[in-house]
Design an enzyme around this catalytic site. Structure first.
Site, PDB file in Angstrom:
ATOM      1  CG  ASP A  75      12.152 -16.453 104.756  1.00 15.98           C
ATOM      2  OD1 ASP A  75      10.966 -16.404 105.312  1.00 15.98           O
ATOM      3  OD2 ASP A  75      12.905 -16.418 105.483  1.00 15.98           O
ATOM      4  NE  ARG A  79      10.333 -32.644  93.244  1.00 18.16           N
ATOM      5  CZ  ARG A  79      10.143 -33.526  92.354  1.00 18.16           C
ATOM      6  NH1 ARG A  79       9.133 -34.450  92.772  1.00 18.16           N
ATOM      7  NH2 ARG A  79      10.723 -33.924  91.142  1.00 18.16           N
TER       8      ARG A  79
END
Length: 256
Positions: free
Chosen positions: A83, A69
């Site tokens: 990533d 989140r």
């Protein structure tokens, strides 16, 4: 990635919780408890971006999907946590289709989206598996949009229609606060609002999630068609467990 989107699309009821302590050990303990998914919370949680990797490492050898989140719909924030190896994104306080589209596009590489390309990332095994990761990301990353404001309720169909928005997630505290009935999840207005969110998701072929205050509430929401449930946090489990233990000890001790 661990196939959480496919599991939802297959009709599974999935159970999750929030990680708010920013701690790898608590993440590992929660994962071993048997949840299907967790939210690593860097909106309200104590952890920061630097704590995400260790929590993901704690989840690595489990079947638990990791959703991060983030604090906002800004592309750079979403790119950073993807990533790192997240299985999906949860974005709070999305109010319209334009904001939802920014989230969805930030999760996908061009030409479908705006995600920046870097091959030497953890999600792609530091460059060893970028092509496979790119394909998997396109098909498997889960986009969770939180419906928490009155403005969002005015745009439910448009938000749900965005490709890449997979789950409309109800935050009962923020939503009931916005409706002027804070904490009253049995209030007719709250019940009606949940029904509107579920209906909009169904029209778009999307899913609905909700944070439960009480595990016993799962059945009534399941009957409405909700299949993506969260309950509790690592902090609340620690808090309640500590209190239960000390109360039990106090009751059992012999008076001096």
């Amino acid at each position: 990635m661990k196939g959480i989107k496919q599991r939802l699309n297959n009709g599974e009821l999935l159970l999750g919780t929030f990680l708010s302590l920013g701690n790898a050990i608590s993440a590992e303990i929660i994962a071993n408890a048997g949840f299907d998914w967790v939210v690593v919370d860097i909106e309200h949680g104590l952890g920061a971006e630097a704590d995400i990797i260790n929590q993901l490492l704690g989840l690595k050898n489990t079947n638990v999907s990791a959703i991060i989140r983030v604090e906002s719909f800004h592309r750079q924030r979403i790119n950073r946590v993807l990533d790192a190896g997240a299985d999906g994104i949860m974005c709070p306080r999305i109010e319209n289709a334009e904001e939802a589209l920014l989230v969805a596009r930030a999760m996908q590489y061009p030409p479908e989206g705006t995600r920046g390309v870097a091959k030497m990332i953890r999600a792609a095994k530091y460059g060893d598996d970028f092509d496979a990761y790119r394909k998997a990301a396109s098909e498997e990353l889960l986009g969770v949009i939180q419906i928490e404001t009155k403005e969002a309720l005015n745009h439910l169909d448009a938000i749900a229609a965005i490709e890449g928005v997979d789950v409309l997630f109800i935050g009962p505290s923020d939503l009931s606060m916005a409706l002027g009935i804070f904490g009253q999840t049995t209030h007719p207005l709250f019940v009606e609002t949940v029904g509107k969110i579920v209906a909009a998701a169904k029209r778009a072929g999307k899913h609905v999630g909700i944070l439960l205050a009480n595990p016993a509430d799962l059945k009534k929401y399941q009957q409405l068609g909700i299949q993506f449930f969260a309950c509790g946090t690592d902090a609340s489990f620690l808090n309640s467990g500590a209190k239960q233990t000390i109360e039990a000890l106090k009751k059992s001790r012999t008076s001096a």
